[in-house]
Motif scaffolding. Structure first.
Motif, PDB file in Angstrom:
ATOM      1  N   ARG A 155     -95.332  12.687  75.601  1.00 44.27           N
ATOM      2  CA  ARG A 155     -94.704  13.967  75.319  1.00 44.27           C
ATOM      3  C   ARG A 155     -93.201  13.847  75.528  1.00 44.27           C
ATOM      4  O   ARG A 155     -92.407  14.361  74.731  1.00 44.27           O
ATOM      5  N   ARG A 156     -92.796  13.137  76.588  1.00 42.47           N
ATOM      6  CA  ARG A 156     -91.342  13.041  76.851  1.00 42.47           C
ATOM      7  C   ARG A 156     -90.657  12.287  75.710  1.00 42.47           C
ATOM      8  O   ARG A 156     -89.581  12.677  75.258  1.00 42.47           O
ATOM      9  N   GLU A 157     -91.319  11.240  75.215  1.00 46.52           N
ATOM     10  CA  GLU A 157     -90.714  10.500  74.107  1.00 46.52           C
ATOM     11  C   GLU A 157     -90.541  11.396  72.880  1.00 46.52           C
ATOM     12  O   GLU A 157     -89.517  11.385  72.213  1.00 46.52           O
ATOM     13  N   ARG A 158     -91.540  12.243  72.596  1.00 44.64           N
ATOM     14  CA  ARG A 158     -91.437  13.138  71.433  1.00 44.64           C
ATOM     15  C   ARG A 158     -90.357  14.172  71.670  1.00 44.64           C
ATOM     16  O   ARG A 158     -89.571  14.512  70.775  1.00 44.64           O
ATOM     17  N   ILE A 159     -90.288  14.676  72.895  1.00 41.42           N
ATOM     18  CA  ILE A 159     -89.292  15.737  73.175  1.00 41.42           C
ATOM     19  C   ILE A 159     -87.889  15.142  73.172  1.00 41.42           C
ATOM     20  O   ILE A 159     -86.935  15.748  72.673  1.00 41.42           O
ATOM     21  N   ARG A 160     -87.786  13.888  73.685  1.00 42.85           N
ATOM     22  CA  ARG A 160     -86.457  13.234  73.730  1.00 42.85           C
ATOM     23  C   ARG A 160     -85.876  13.129  72.319  1.00 42.85           C
ATOM     24  O   ARG A 160     -84.691  13.296  72.109  1.00 42.85           O
ATOM     25  N   ARG A 161     -86.783  12.909  71.339  1.00 38.85           N
ATOM     26  CA  ARG A 161     -86.315  12.745  69.944  1.00 38.85           C
ATOM     27  C   ARG A 161     -86.099  14.097  69.266  1.00 38.85           C
ATOM     28  O   ARG A 161     -85.546  14.178  68.179  1.00 38.85           O
ATOM     29  N   ALA A 162     -86.529  15.159  69.896  1.00 38.68           N
ATOM     30  CA  ALA A 162     -86.428  16.494  69.277  1.00 38.68           C
ATOM     31  C   ALA A 162     -85.066  17.112  69.591  1.00 38.68           C
ATOM     32  O   ALA A 162     -84.405  16.751  70.558  1.00 38.68           O
ATOM     33  N   GLN A 163     -84.674  18.034  68.707  1.00 33.00           N
ATOM     34  CA  GLN A 163     -83.426  18.767  68.937  1.00 33.00           C
ATOM     35  C   GLN A 163     -83.760  20.253  69.093  1.00 33.00           C
ATOM     36  O   GLN A 163     -84.662  20.753  68.417  1.00 33.00           O
ATOM     37  N   PRO A 164     -82.984  20.981  69.898  1.00 32.87           N
ATOM     38  CA  PRO A 164     -83.185  22.431  69.942  1.00 32.87           C
ATOM     39  C   PRO A 164     -83.028  22.994  68.527  1.00 32.87           C
ATOM     40  O   PRO A 164     -82.219  22.492  67.740  1.00 32.87           O
ATOM     41  N   ASN A 165     -83.819  24.021  68.185  1.00 36.43           N
ATOM     42  CA  ASN A 165     -83.701  24.586  66.824  1.00 36.43           C
ATOM     43  C   ASN A 165     -82.940  25.911  66.867  1.00 36.43           C
ATOM     44  O   ASN A 165     -82.505  26.367  67.942  1.00 36.43           O
TER      45      ASN A 165
END
Ligand code: BV8
Ligand code: ZN
Length: 252
Positions: A71-81
């Motif tokens: 989950r952290r890896e996916r969130i790390r790659r995500a940007q606030p929308n």
């Protein structure tokens, strides 16, 4: 469709002394972070309720840590929308604005929100299970062993040698009393409660809309689908948060 209800919400937000926003996983959906109960929320065919429990961690800490690392890896790659960014701006543009989130992904902070209550903890912190009380920040790059060798990576251990766990409230665990008291006080004292991207299934967070409604607030549901609180709210903006929140902000 939701534009009709928007006028009522705009009028009430403009007149409000205090607006509260309560968010769930749905506000991070458009950042590519899977929600708990929607598509993509499963991992190795486990659901959150299988893994987000003290028993699951006691039984298999490596499996639970692998889930959090994933989950952290996916969130790390995500940007606030755009939805996160509007709520961050509301801190300075709306009087008495308070953000309450069930999310643990830290995207509200990355969007600039500072005044928020994280009811369920934060995935970027780890805490000691051996009683020394140390809580560490694991958000810096590389804090996680790369997933490919996570299987061999040591389980996170505290300076005292104790096993660390995610600093997150699991099912069956009590929330921080201060956090939930502040969230209830905010819901009780607001004129408008925006309930954004939550299936309204998990308590005590799911009780906030009722607290606000009983205190006379307009409760607004911003969601892509109906939830158990839909019949109880005063206005429904049926659409994605990253579209609805900018449209609301533009009319204020
Ligand atoms: C507790 C951390 C005391 C983990 C999470 C009555 C009173 C008190 C407790 C209970 C009770 N009944 C049952 C309980 C126990 C339990 C509970 O509520 N169970 C439920 C399932 C019935 N509650 C607890 O255990 C809580 N502790 O009360 O302590 C106690 C102690 C012992 C025994 C009894 C009581 C602790 C709950 C915290 C659990 N931890 N998260 C982690 O993240 O790893 S909860 C987890 O689910 C998430 O954190 C999230 O907060 C929560 C709810 O999920 P949502 O955020 O709503 O996400 P979901 O996927 O469900 O929905 C997404 C929504 O977004 C959907 O509606 C979708 O349509 C919408 N959406 C999608 N895309 C968009 C969108 N909306 C807008 N725009 C879009 N683009
Ligand atoms: Zn320790």
């Amino acid at each position: 469709m939701w534009q009709n209800a928007l006028t009522l919400v705009v009028d009430r937000v403009r007149a409000a002394r205090s607006v509260v926003a309560a968010t769930g996983a749905g506000i991070s959906a458009e950042s590519g972070v899977p929600t708990f109960r929607g598509a993509g929320g499963l991992w190795r065919n486990f659901s959150a309720s299988d893994l987000a429990t003290p028993d699951a961690f006691a039984r298999d800490p490596r499996l639970v840590w692998d889930w959090y690392r994933w989950r952290r890896e996916r969130i790390r790659r995500a940007q606030p929308n755009a939805g996160h960014l509007v709520l961050a701006r509301f801190e300075t543009t709306l009087p008495g604005f308070q953000l309450v989130t069930q999310n643990v992904d830290g995207l509200h902070q990355r969007a600039g929100s500072r005044r928020l209550i994280e009811l369920h903890g934060n995935i970027w912190r780890a805490r000691c299970t051996a009683g020394c009380g140390l809580v560490t920040d694991v958000s810096r790059e590389g804090a996680d062993a790369p997933l490919e060798d996570a299987a061999g990576a040591e389980l996170p251990t505290c300076e005292c040698g104790g096993l660390q766990r995610p600093d997150i409230v699991w099912f069956g665990e009590s929330l921080d009393p201060g956090d939930i008291d502040r969230a209830i006080a905010a819901a009780r004292g607001c004129d408008v409660l925006l309930v954004i991207g939550t299936s309204a299934l998990v308590y005590p967070a799911a009780a906030l809309p009722l607290v606000a409604r009983r205190a006379g607030a307009l409760v607004v549901e911003i969601n892509v689908e109906d939830t158990p609180i839909t019949p109880q709210v005063g206005a429904v903006l049926r659409g994605p948060a990253a579209e609805v929140l900018p449209a609301l902000e533009a009319r204020l």
